[in-house]
Enzyme design. Sequence first.
Site, PDB file in Angstrom:
ATOM      1  N   LYS A  54      -9.689   8.290   0.819  1.00  0.00           N
ATOM      2  CA  LYS A  54     -10.097   6.903   0.533  1.00  0.00           C
ATOM      3  C   LYS A  54     -11.605   6.702   0.647  1.00  0.00           C
ATOM      4  O   LYS A  54     -12.138   5.721   0.137  1.00  0.00           O
ATOM      5  CB  LYS A  54      -9.335   5.933   1.435  1.00  0.00           C
ATOM      6  CG  LYS A  54      -7.853   5.814   1.046  1.00  0.00           C
ATOM      7  CD  LYS A  54      -7.165   4.671   1.770  1.00  0.00           C
ATOM      8  CE  LYS A  54      -5.754   4.430   1.259  1.00  0.00           C
ATOM      9  NZ  LYS A  54      -4.741   5.403   1.744  1.00  0.00           N
ATOM     10  N   HIS A  75      -9.329   2.034  -1.382  1.00  0.00           N
ATOM     11  CA  HIS A  75      -7.895   1.836  -1.198  1.00  0.00           C
ATOM     12  C   HIS A  75      -7.342   1.210  -2.479  1.00  0.00           C
ATOM     13  O   HIS A  75      -7.545   0.027  -2.738  1.00  0.00           O
ATOM     14  CB  HIS A  75      -7.644   0.931   0.002  1.00  0.00           C
ATOM     15  CG  HIS A  75      -6.200   0.916   0.431  1.00  0.00           C
ATOM     16  ND1 HIS A  75      -5.176   1.395  -0.358  1.00  0.00           N
ATOM     17  CD2 HIS A  75      -5.619   0.495   1.590  1.00  0.00           C
ATOM     18  CE1 HIS A  75      -4.027   1.245   0.277  1.00  0.00           C
ATOM     19  NE2 HIS A  75      -4.268   0.708   1.463  1.00  0.00           N
ATOM     20  N   HIS A 115      -2.983   8.286   5.499  1.00  0.00           N
ATOM     21  CA  HIS A 115      -3.196   6.966   4.915  1.00  0.00           C
ATOM     22  C   HIS A 115      -4.678   6.603   5.082  1.00  0.00           C
ATOM     23  O   HIS A 115      -5.299   6.088   4.169  1.00  0.00           O
ATOM     24  CB  HIS A 115      -2.278   5.945   5.598  1.00  0.00           C
ATOM     25  CG  HIS A 115      -2.270   4.616   4.928  1.00  0.00           C
ATOM     26  ND1 HIS A 115      -2.014   4.468   3.589  1.00  0.00           N
ATOM     27  CD2 HIS A 115      -2.501   3.355   5.408  1.00  0.00           C
ATOM     28  CE1 HIS A 115      -2.088   3.181   3.276  1.00  0.00           C
ATOM     29  NE2 HIS A 115      -2.382   2.495   4.349  1.00  0.00           N
ATOM     30  N   GLU A 151      -2.733   5.849  13.347  1.00  0.00           N
ATOM     31  CA  GLU A 151      -2.212   6.988  12.584  1.00  0.00           C
ATOM     32  C   GLU A 151      -2.520   8.294  13.311  1.00  0.00           C
ATOM     33  O   GLU A 151      -1.679   9.207  13.358  1.00  0.00           O
ATOM     34  CB  GLU A 151      -2.819   7.006  11.166  1.00  0.00           C
ATOM     35  CG  GLU A 151      -2.221   8.112  10.298  1.00  0.00           C
ATOM     36  CD  GLU A 151      -2.650   8.035   8.836  1.00  0.00           C
ATOM     37  OE1 GLU A 151      -3.606   7.298   8.516  1.00  0.00           O
ATOM     38  OE2 GLU A 151      -2.026   8.742   8.020  1.00  0.00           O
ATOM     39  N   CYS A 153       0.816  -1.226   0.000  1.00  0.00           N
ATOM     40  CA  CYS A 153       0.000   0.000   0.000  1.00  0.00           C
ATOM     41  C   CYS A 153       0.845   1.269   0.000  1.00  0.00           C
ATOM     42  O   CYS A 153       0.302   2.373  -0.092  1.00  0.00           O
ATOM     43  CB  CYS A 153      -0.917  -0.005   1.205  1.00  0.00           C
ATOM     44  SG  CYS A 153      -1.752  -1.575   1.413  1.00  0.00           S
TER      45      CYS A 153
END
Lengths: 85, 409
Positions: free
Chosen positions: B325, B330, B294, B305, B162
Amino acid sequence: MDIVQSVREIVAQQLSRDVSEIGDETNLEESGYDSLDVLETIFAIEEKFNIRVPVDANDPAVKSLKTVGDIIGLVEQALLKRMPA
Amino acid sequence: MRRVAITGLGAVSPAGLTAAATWQRVLAGQTAIGPLRLPRMEDVTCPVAAQAHAFDPDAHFSAKRQTSLDRVSQFAIVAAREAVADAGFLPKDPDLAKADVVIGIGVGGMNTLDDSFHRIYGERGRGVHPLTIPKLMTNAPASQISMDLGLHGNTFAVASACASGSHAIGLAFRAIAHGDCDIALAGGSEACITNGTLVGWSALRILSRDTCRPFARNRNGLVLGEGSAILVLEEWERAVARNARIYAELVGFGANADAGDLTSPDQAGAEAAMRRAMASASLTPSAIDYVNAHGTGTLMNDIVESRAIRAVFAADRLPLVSSIKGVLGHCLGAAGALEALATTLALYHQLVPPTANCTEPDEECGLDVVADGARTASLRHALSNSFAFGGLNAVLAFSAWDPVKSHGG
């Protein structure tokens, strides 16, 4: 098929320990389980009993799976659901 | 160290077939996640994905050309063509012909793999197409871009799940900064929405069953997406000399490995990657106004995160944070590239894209995740975070370019 014994064997194998060391009260995390061990255990159970066990890693309830007994309970529920009403 | 300008952008995504269309939908916070549509759905339990349904290969490639291109390479070529045209290069430009091509790939030619395995195991006795291997090899998108555009520089694929797109852009950034090349096409591509891939992801039990809600209290997992984003990176003085439009400056890259859990995010690793990116850009945390997170929408990623961001930045100087996202899903190897593109455009337009689907922000995350729609803000510098399975982290640092200030100085 003995559910209790089968789950104990699966957990013992995941931990590389003897099945005699694994009881219902055995705490998974304290024994060295991480989140992937839980997933692999569930998969092994699905293979063994030919059932689907609804566990979602995003569901906070997954944290309630603390002991071998909790996993046995989960399998018993999944087997019940599979039986015809 | 030489400076690096971002002078061209291209994208194919579930949200649009160009960089501009993708950006507009990301800004509108209008999700591109919808019901999954696949030719084969054996054992697929996940009902949703972010697919680029509008993408039409016939609009870009002859029938003969298509036989050698997996969908992942088709996306990459179309995005690369757009990026090069956007940068104002003419075909056969001799300087462009020396460009590097660095493309991040999570899994690669999965449609070719799935179709071929179906013929082998599902339709026993049928052989597979002679170009099966060169279609599905991980470097196919990078190689196909080089062939399509006649680029002869250092060309290769980067694989870090990723984080692949961010690693690819980071490596190309270093190549220009260190003087190895003057122009690079860098980004990522992924076309991973297949029967086999979805069964595999479902087994990890982290896919959402309805939609992706980053940083929301009611988030319930990630949604797979597909697409490509390619950036044209160019040595600064060269870009200025040819009067190129400079979207933003790429100023730093920080990458590391957690060396810990295979799939769980690691707060210390994420923090260290952000600090490395800022150090490589000679920026302090107080200079960062925006972090493109992310933000996958899984229970674990978003809280870890958030903690990492709150540990790196002072409580009274927290940057704005958002995840795109919720719109794009994703896109694995393309995710970091699409997010670098969005961060670049955020700095260029001084406009922060929202976190779509976050109708109930999770207070435990403790961040302003721009949940109410795009926000105008004064943005000097920004980070884009990518954290991959395997514990691989990559963070890019960007600076807004102020033409008035730069010309005056």
